[in-house]
Design a protein around this motif. Structure first.
Motif, mmCIF file in Angstrom:
data_model
loop_
_atom_site.group_PDB
_atom_site.id
_atom_site.type_symbol
_atom_site.label_atom_id
_atom_site.label_comp_id
_atom_site.label_asym_id
_atom_site.label_seq_id
_atom_site.Cartn_x
_atom_site.Cartn_y
_atom_site.Cartn_z
ATOM 1 N N GLU A 82 -1.175 3.856 4.846
ATOM 2 C CA GLU A 82 -1.181 5.139 4.143
ATOM 3 C C GLU A 82 -0.069 6.004 4.692
ATOM 4 O O GLU A 82 0.163 6.031 5.908
ATOM 5 N N THR A 136 5.050 -0.682 3.476
ATOM 6 C CA THR A 136 4.244 -1.869 3.745
ATOM 7 C C THR A 136 5.109 -3.126 3.767
ATOM 8 O O THR A 136 5.899 -3.362 2.847
ATOM 9 N N ARG A 161 0.820 -1.213 0.000
ATOM 10 C CA ARG A 161 0.000 0.000 0.000
ATOM 11 C C ARG A 161 0.853 1.262 0.000
ATOM 12 O O ARG A 161 0.431 2.299 -0.501
#
Length: 256
Positions: free
Chosen positions: A200, A173, A169
């Motif tokens: 995020e 990650t 992501r």
């Protein structure tokens, strides 16, 4: 409601009767009429009326001079608990955490390869996606997911690691399955999980498990924050104690 309306609708005798029940609950060995009158601040005649009414309705039993609560009260409590959700009880606790930290507090359960949000108290808007009850996010790169995965039986976790779709992501990650297994093992050992910008960029979150009477993990709660607001060390020092306190209150209320 104004004070006059509150006073008019207030049933004093019911309040005193409930107080008598609470006093009986604190004395499981039973109480005499005189003892109840003294502790409740009632006359002997008043205490007698309340105790005999409770006995007549099945909420108390009388054995000689002693009055005790009956199991009927447990039946009422079980009926109430059976019809209420864990998150009915957890929501006020989560609101306190969110208000204390000025950050979002959420709860989720594991569903396949995802976590599903079952409760959420919004905070600052820190995600580009909108989160609400029912939202699904990948378990492998979320703090609640790591905690929920850490509660799986070894064969279940092995199956997840072997079959799950592990997507990148962000550049941070963890996609290597051995590294992910190590991160999940660390969450299990620590009793909490911190995920740093894996879902995020700019987002950090910390989660702890909600466990039942057997020690099984039934859900997770977390706090999400902007990476600029809390370092990882600050999350452990300032956010984790609040989450652990919320965890204990939820578990003690619902599972004990």
């Amino acid at each position: 409601m104004d004070e006059e309306g509150t006073s008019r609708d207030h049933v004093g005798s019911l309040e005193r009767g409930l107080a008598v029940m609470e006093i009986l609950a604190r004395h499981p060995a039973g109480m005499t009429l005189t003892e109840m009158a003294e502790e409740a601040g009632l006359t002997r005649a008043g205490a007698r009326r309340f105790l005999l009414t409770l006995a007549a309705t099945g909420y108390a039993t009388q054995s000689g001079r002693l009055f005790s609560l009956s199991p009927r009260l447990l039946t009422v409590a079980r009926t109430w608990l059976g019809g209420a959700s864990l998150w009915t009880f957890a929501a006020p606790v989560m609101r306190e955490v969110a208000a204390l930290l000025n950050e979002a507090c959420s709860a989720a359960v594991l569903s396949g390869e995802d976590v599903v949000y079952v409760a959420r108290v919004p905070g600052r808007r820190i995600l580009s996606v909108s989160l609400d009850v029912g939202t699904r996010l990948p378990a492998h790169c979320t703090s609640m997911g790591r905690i929920l995965l850490s509660g799986l039986a070894p064969d279940e976790l092995e199956a997840f690691l072997g079959q799950a779709k592990i997507e990148r992501r962000t550049p941070k990650t963890i996609t290597d399955r051995r590294s992910l297994a190590a991160a999940i093992a660390k969450a299990r050992a620590d009793g909490f999980a911190i995920v740093d910008e894996e879902l995020e960029l700019g987002l950090r979150s910390i989660a702890v498990p909600i466990t039942d009477r057997t020690g099984g993990t039934v859900a997770a709660i977390n706090v999400s924050t902007q990476s600029a607001r809390f370092s990882i060390a600050e999350m452990e020092r300032e956010i984790l104690p609040a989450l652990l306190g919320a965890k204990r209150r939820i578990e003690d209320f619902f599972f004990v």
